[in-house]
Each structure stands twice: as structure tokens, then as C-alpha cells.
Design a protein around this motif. Sequence first.
Motif, PDB file in Angstrom:
ATOM      1  N   MET A  74      37.567 -17.676  -9.635  1.00  9.60           N
ATOM      2  CA  MET A  74      36.518 -17.846  -8.308  1.00  9.60           C
ATOM      3  C   MET A  74      36.583 -19.332  -7.795  1.00  9.60           C
ATOM      4  SD  MET A  74      34.699 -15.607  -7.091  1.00  9.60           S
ATOM      5  CE  MET A  74      33.362 -15.375  -6.030  1.00  9.60           C
ATOM      6  N   LYS A  75      36.811 -20.273  -8.596  1.00  6.08           N
ATOM      7  CA  LYS A  75      37.013 -21.587  -8.199  1.00  6.08           C
ATOM      8  C   LYS A  75      38.046 -21.783  -7.061  1.00  6.08           C
ATOM      9  CE  LYS A  75      34.779 -23.975 -12.066  1.00  6.08           C
ATOM     10  NZ  LYS A  75      34.893 -24.977 -12.937  1.00  6.08           N
ATOM     11  N   PHE A 119      39.140 -19.498  -5.042  1.00  8.23           N
ATOM     12  CA  PHE A 119      38.803 -18.919  -3.872  1.00  8.23           C
ATOM     13  C   PHE A 119      37.780 -19.682  -3.139  1.00  8.23           C
ATOM     14  CE2 PHE A 119      35.666 -15.959  -1.902  1.00  8.23           C
ATOM     15  CZ  PHE A 119      36.637 -15.048  -1.030  1.00  8.23           C
ATOM     16  N   ASP A 120      37.049 -20.233  -3.999  1.00  5.22           N
ATOM     17  CA  ASP A 120      35.940 -21.234  -3.127  1.00  5.22           C
ATOM     18  C   ASP A 120      36.611 -22.344  -2.651  1.00  5.22           C
ATOM     19  OD1 ASP A 120      33.302 -21.564  -2.629  1.00  5.22           O
ATOM     20  OD2 ASP A 120      33.274 -23.077  -4.373  1.00  5.22           O
ATOM     21  N   TRP A 121      37.708 -22.781  -3.356  1.00  7.07           N
ATOM     22  CA  TRP A 121      38.452 -24.143  -2.901  1.00  7.07           C
ATOM     23  C   TRP A 121      39.081 -23.657  -1.406  1.00  7.07           C
ATOM     24  CZ3 TRP A 121      43.684 -24.817  -2.213  1.00  7.07           C
ATOM     25  CH2 TRP A 121      44.030 -26.033  -2.038  1.00  7.07           C
ATOM     26  N   GLN A 122      39.505 -22.468  -1.376  1.00  4.38           N
ATOM     27  CA  GLN A 122      40.413 -22.040   0.011  1.00  4.38           C
ATOM     28  C   GLN A 122      39.329 -22.074   0.798  1.00  4.38           C
ATOM     29  OE1 GLN A 122      43.540 -21.471   0.586  1.00  4.38           O
ATOM     30  NE2 GLN A 122      44.385 -21.988  -1.416  1.00  4.38           N
ATOM     31  N   SER A 147      26.766 -17.635  -1.395  1.00  3.10           N
ATOM     32  CA  SER A 147      26.740 -17.117  -3.002  1.00  3.10           C
ATOM     33  C   SER A 147      28.091 -16.601  -3.302  1.00  3.10           C
ATOM     34  CB  SER A 147      25.693 -16.005  -2.927  1.00  3.10           C
ATOM     35  OG  SER A 147      26.133 -14.794  -2.367  1.00  3.10           O
ATOM     36  N   GLY A 148      28.171 -16.429  -4.459  1.00  3.80           N
ATOM     37  CA  GLY A 148      29.505 -15.829  -5.048  1.00  3.80           C
ATOM     38  C   GLY A 148      29.799 -14.454  -5.320  1.00  3.80           C
ATOM     39  N   GLN A 149      29.163 -13.684  -4.456  1.00  6.27           N
ATOM     40  CA  GLN A 149      29.229 -12.148  -4.535  1.00  6.27           C
ATOM     41  C   GLN A 149      30.050 -11.442  -3.584  1.00  6.27           C
ATOM     42  OE1 GLN A 149      25.284 -10.791  -4.712  1.00  6.27           O
ATOM     43  NE2 GLN A 149      24.561 -11.808  -6.544  1.00  6.27           N
ATOM     44  N   ILE A 150      31.032 -10.461  -4.175  1.00  5.76           N
ATOM     45  CA  ILE A 150      31.765  -9.797  -3.175  1.00  5.76           C
ATOM     46  C   ILE A 150      31.510  -8.326  -3.620  1.00  5.76           C
ATOM     47  CG2 ILE A 150      34.169  -8.868  -2.806  1.00  5.76           C
ATOM     48  CD1 ILE A 150      35.150 -11.691  -3.930  1.00  5.76           C
TER      49      ILE A 150
END
Length: 69
Positions: free
Chosen positions: A1-2, A4-7, A17-20
Motif C-alpha cells: 500500500m505504501k 501505491f500511495d507513493w505513486q 483514505s486507503g480503501q479500495i
Amino acid sequence: MKAFDWQLHKKDYIPMSGQIVDASLVPAPKQRNTGSERDAIKSGKSAQEIWPDEPNKAAQKDTDARWTL
């Protein structure tokens, strides 16, 4: 997830938020039921109760399915 967040941050997207969530609607074959089968489904009976002598047919029927537009 990190990663993905970086991209996302690299492309100036800021997620809140971090929900898919995947809520895809997919095509399904139409069920062809007789009037008595349709009434049994609407009354809440399970597929095994409606087709006790046809386990293969009962396995393929989704008695909880509803139409969407």
C-alpha cells in the motif's frame, strides 16, 4: 500500500483514505423460471427447497438475485 500511495503522491494525487472498493456490475444470464418457481423464490424458499430432485439446477440458480437498472 505504501508503494501505491507513493505513486499517487508522485503524480500529485492526494488520497483521503486507503480503501479500495470494487462494486462492479457484471452481466449474468437471465433465469427462466415457471410461475410456481417464481412464486416460491419470492416467498423466500431456498434453491434446494424448490428443486430438491435437481441438485445441479439448484446449484446454478441464484434465488437472492434481483434486477438492477
